[in-house]
Design a protein around this motif. Structure first.
Motif, short mmCIF file in Angstrom:
data_model
loop_
_atom_site.label_atom_id
_atom_site.label_comp_id
_atom_site.label_asym_id
_atom_site.label_seq_id
_atom_site.Cartn_x
_atom_site.Cartn_y
_atom_site.Cartn_z
N UNK A 11 39.64 33.58 31.15
CA UNK A 11 40.37 32.34 31.69
C UNK A 11 39.82 32.08 33.05
N UNK A 12 40.18 31.31 33.83
CA UNK A 12 39.88 31.08 35.06
C UNK A 12 40.75 31.95 35.92
N UNK A 13 40.15 32.70 36.62
CA UNK A 13 40.82 33.80 37.51
C UNK A 13 41.12 33.09 39.09
N UNK A 14 41.85 33.72 39.77
CA UNK A 14 42.23 33.02 41.18
C UNK A 14 40.63 33.02 41.91
N UNK A 38 46.04 40.85 35.30
CA UNK A 38 45.18 41.88 35.91
C UNK A 38 43.59 41.54 35.29
N UNK A 39 42.92 40.64 36.03
CA UNK A 39 41.79 40.33 35.50
C UNK A 39 40.55 41.34 35.78
N UNK A 40 39.50 41.42 35.10
CA UNK A 40 38.60 42.37 34.91
C UNK A 40 37.64 42.19 36.18
N UNK A 41 37.66 41.21 36.78
CA UNK A 41 36.88 40.94 37.98
C UNK A 41 37.73 41.46 39.15
N UNK A 42 38.95 41.86 39.05
CA UNK A 42 39.80 42.35 40.11
C UNK A 42 40.62 41.52 40.81
N UNK A 43 40.69 40.34 40.41
CA UNK A 43 41.72 39.38 40.72
C UNK A 43 43.04 39.70 40.15
N UNK A 58 52.41 34.29 42.84
CA UNK A 58 51.45 34.45 43.91
C UNK A 58 49.93 34.77 43.03
N UNK A 59 48.80 34.61 43.57
CA UNK A 59 47.59 35.13 43.27
C UNK A 59 46.95 35.45 44.38
N UNK A 65 42.07 38.42 49.30
CA UNK A 65 42.66 37.15 49.79
C UNK A 65 43.72 36.77 49.00
N UNK A 66 44.74 36.26 49.68
CA UNK A 66 45.96 35.66 48.75
C UNK A 66 45.60 34.15 48.74
N UNK A 67 45.78 33.46 47.55
CA UNK A 67 45.41 32.27 47.12
C UNK A 67 46.66 31.42 47.37
#
Length: 78
Positions: A11-14, A38-43, A58-59, A65-67
């Motif tokens: 799904x769409x990560x931050x 916890x996304x595989x990309x690290x987000x 939060x994200x 970087x905080x989104x």
């Protein structure tokens, strides 16, 4: 309090990329509810609901970087 970890489909990560990962859900049965992704990309995306009814959402992107995003704001029933 024991958390349950389960995988989730991409799904769409931050960071804006589609990524799968692992979801952690923890509930103490008295009002504390923790939902972390916890996304595989690290987000990471977090939603913590506390005993007093307050919610923290939060994200964080994989680069740390905080989104700040309007879609992360809590729903106040309006």
């Amino acid at each position: 309090m024991t958390g349950v970890k389960s995988p989730f489909s991409p799904e769409l990560a931050p960071c804006g990329k589609r990524s799968g990962g692992e979801r952690l859900v923890d509930d103490d049965g008295y009002g504390l509810l923790i939902r972390d992704q916890y996304f595989d990309c690290g987000c990471r995306r977090i939603r913590h609901e506390y005993h007093d009814g307050s919610i923290h959402i939060s994200a964080v992107r994989h680069d740390g970087k905080r989104i700040k995003d309007s879609s992360l704001q809590a729903d106040h029933g309006s």
